[in-house]
Design an enzyme around this catalytic site. Structure first.
Site, short mmCIF file in Angstrom:
data_model
loop_
_atom_site.label_atom_id
_atom_site.label_comp_id
_atom_site.label_asym_id
_atom_site.label_seq_id
_atom_site.Cartn_x
_atom_site.Cartn_y
_atom_site.Cartn_z
N SER A 35 6.01 3.05 5.49
CA SER A 35 5.40 4.17 4.82
C SER A 35 5.21 5.42 5.55
O SER A 35 5.09 6.54 4.46
CB SER A 35 4.43 3.80 3.88
OG SER A 35 4.45 2.97 2.90
N SER A 56 5.91 4.90 1.09
CA SER A 56 4.94 5.17 0.25
C SER A 56 4.56 6.46 0.38
O SER A 56 3.28 7.04 -0.66
CB SER A 56 3.42 4.24 0.00
OG SER A 56 3.37 3.90 1.81
N LYS A 59 -3.28 12.16 3.33
CA LYS A 59 -2.65 11.01 2.09
C LYS A 59 -4.24 10.21 1.64
O LYS A 59 -5.52 9.89 2.40
CB LYS A 59 -1.80 9.72 3.10
CG LYS A 59 -1.59 8.99 1.92
CD LYS A 59 -0.26 7.77 2.71
CE LYS A 59 -0.22 6.43 2.15
NZ LYS A 59 0.54 6.03 2.85
#
Lengths: 95, 486
Positions: B177, B153, B78
């Site tokens: 997330s 997210s 990420k």
């Protein structure tokens, strides 16, 4: 719950944001709606309840105060939008 | 054998049997990215050259008989986890051009395992969102239905695993997330206990809630990733000095003696989609049939998790994001007359609307006269939420719940109304508030063919119990074997 235009502008100033005229009302409405939902917390009696700032029982992570490697000046400045003589450059601070 | 579809465990077996090389595997994954990522948008940065170089080194280690479980395995990260020399954007314009001078602790750990980091995955800007639509850079589409969101997210990390554009990935979970995009993309995602994984080099959103964790194609792979990621780090004062077990020992058959709790409030919520409810209830029956005993429990403060979270997280964010000032790194507006003007214009141009909204909300809640009413009150209710969990875990080993109230929703469906978007986080937020670990494992499909996840929550540092239940469920069901048609 109402949040005035002045509230948004005041908070934006504290947060170092500049909200343009067109967006102030949108933000005011959205913040009011969110805070109205948050108001449901007042249904709960929290008299005497200790607040939690950290969910794991861990206090004071100490280490010995010994010198160790650090980021060299050049690397620390590598991402700066403006730099000179080993320092960050910023616009004038006082008028 | 289709190389990009392999799990870590399968690829490791083929690598050590010398049937394939890491270079071949890495190239297969890069080819897969070239073939499908234009339709998915999972990656912000792909670093083919350095990935192939790392793969070459990994092949040498494998040839020398020094292969660990992650050696030569292509992974995605990420884009809020710092990678030395590789741009790290947080999907925000304010970090444009930022090249970290150091690695996050988890990157050093993966490098030490000789894993191959392929690239950096898209996300909601600064991890603020539930759909990855708040990315300031690009849209990510759900591999199962490209008109839908991948969740957020960590949407890019989840979509990359689901679409076989990496074998596993790293995400971060502040309010769901990792678990929610794992559920929406049909992969395994685990948020470890707060303090279990070092956050040194993770760009901070809400420091009392953030935790790094893995996305994988199987529960077995999740255990391997946990073995690599966990452990104390003196550079993260919130990381816990506690031994790390071998998580693969949790991958054992049978659930006899395991007590699984069903928090009644989670199943009585308005807005729980019937297909999600059915899939989760069916999953509970499967788990019971494997020997577990079902216990009904109560988490009475469940409905307060959303308001508590949406005070605490924005308050912490407003403070954490003060560092983006156009001075030290990233974007700065040109031609400002003075410092204050430069700060305000830089931040207003650099941050997207959701980030600005949360900074305003947090600043408001922390400002003079409001602190006790908002932050103080929320922190007290947080204590009550933690007590709920403690009471529940006196009666059971793990909790079984839905991950999200609905399957993945349509792109654009909730972007006009922040509160509606926030309310979709109802089942995941409280685990972060309480610091407990939680995992999403595929447990079914909606009538439209969208994946549904089962959430398994455990007490602090009891990830093994979660993995044990998840492994048995996975072995007894076919859902993890299904792939999106791309």
């Amino acid at each position: 719950m109402t949040i005035s235009k002045q509230d948004v502008l005041h908070v934006a100033r504290l947060a170092r944001l500049e909200i343009d005229e067109a967006k102030v009302n949108t933000f005011a409405g959205q913040l009011a709606k969110i805070l109205e939902h948050v108001d449901m917390l007042n249904q709960i009696d929290t008299e005497g309840v200790k607040p939690t700032s950290h969910a794991i029982d861990l206090t004071n992570a100490f280490r010995d105060d010994e010198p160790a490697a650090h980021l060299e000046n050049e690397k620390a400045l590598a991402n700066a939008p403006a730099k000179e003589d080993g320092a960050f450059i910023v616009p004038k601070v006082v008028g | 054998m289709t190389l990009h579809q392999l799990t870590i465990q399968q690829a490791h077996a083929h690598l050590t049997a010398k049937e394939i090389t890491s270079v071949e595997l890495t190239q297969a994954v890069l080819d897969r990215i070239s073939a499908v990522d234009s339709r998915i948008g999972a990656y912000i940065t792909v670093n083919a050259e350095s990935a192939l170089k790392t793969a070459e080194h990994a092949d040498k280690a494998i040839a020398a008989g020094n292969a660990g479980p992650l050696t030569g395995i292509p992974l995605a990260v990420k884009d809020l986890i710092c990678t030395r020399g590789v741009r790290t954007t947080c999907a925000s314009k304010i970090l444009s051009g930022f090249i970290p001078p150091y690695n996050a602790a988890v990157i050093d750990k993966l490098n030490a395992c000789q894993a191959v980091i392929i690239g950096k995955a898209n996300m909601d800007e600064f991890a603020m969102g539930s759909s990855t639509e708040n990315s300031g850079l690009q849209t990510t589409y759900n591999p199962w239905d490209t008109t839908c969101i991948p969740g957020g997210s960590s949407g890019g990390s989840a979509a990359a695993v689901a679409a076989d554009m990496c074998l596993a990935s790293l995400g971060s979970d502040t309010g769901g997330s990792i678990r929610q995009p794992a559920s929406h993309c049909g992969v395994v995602g685990l948020k470890p206990t707060y303090g279990r994984v070092s956050r040194f080099g993770l760009v901070a959103f809400a420091s009392s809630l953030d935790q790094i964790g893995p996305f994988t194609k199987s529960v077995g792979d999740c255990a391997l990733m946990m073995n690599a990621l966990c452990g104390h780090d003196p550079k993260d004062s919130t990381s816990v000095p506690r031994d790390v077990p071998d998580y693969t020992r949790a991958l054992k058959d049978g659930l006899k003696g395991m007590k699984v709790g069903l928090p009644r409030e989670y199943y009585a919520t308005d807005g729980l989609d019937p297909s999600v409810k059915t899939a989760v209830e069916t999953a509970v029956k499967v788990i019971e049939s494997l020997g577990a005993e079902r216990v009904d429990v109560s988490l009475p403060h469940t409905e307060y998790a959303v308001p508590v979270y949406y005070v605490i997280a924005p308050c912490e964010a407003s403070s954490n994001l003060a560092r983006y000032d156009g001075v030290k790194y990233g974007f700065r507006v040109k031609d400002s007359d003075d410092l204050m003007e430069m700060y305000r214009q830089t931040r207003s141009v650099g941050f997207g609307p959701e980030v600005q909204r949360r900074i305003l909300l947090g600043t408001y809640a922390l400002s003079a006269g409001y602190y006790d009413a908002y932050y103080g009150k929320a922190s007290q209710v947080r204590t009550l939420i933690i007590r709920d969990y403690k009471k529940a875990y006196d009666q059971c080993d793990v909790l079984l719940t839905p991950v999200a109230p609905t399957p993945a929703f349509k792109i654009g469906e909730k972007t006009d109304d922040p509160l509606t978007m926030y309310l979709s986080d109802i089942y995941t937020l409280s685990a972060n508030l309480a610091g407990v670990p939680g995992l999403s494992v595929p447990c079914g499909f909606s009538p439209e063919g969208l994946p549904i996840g089962l959430q398994i929550l455990g007490p602090h540092f009891e990830e093994e119990k979660i993995l044990h239940v998840a492994y048995n469920f996975e072995q007894a069901t076919p859902f993890h074997k299904q792939k999106p048609a791309l």
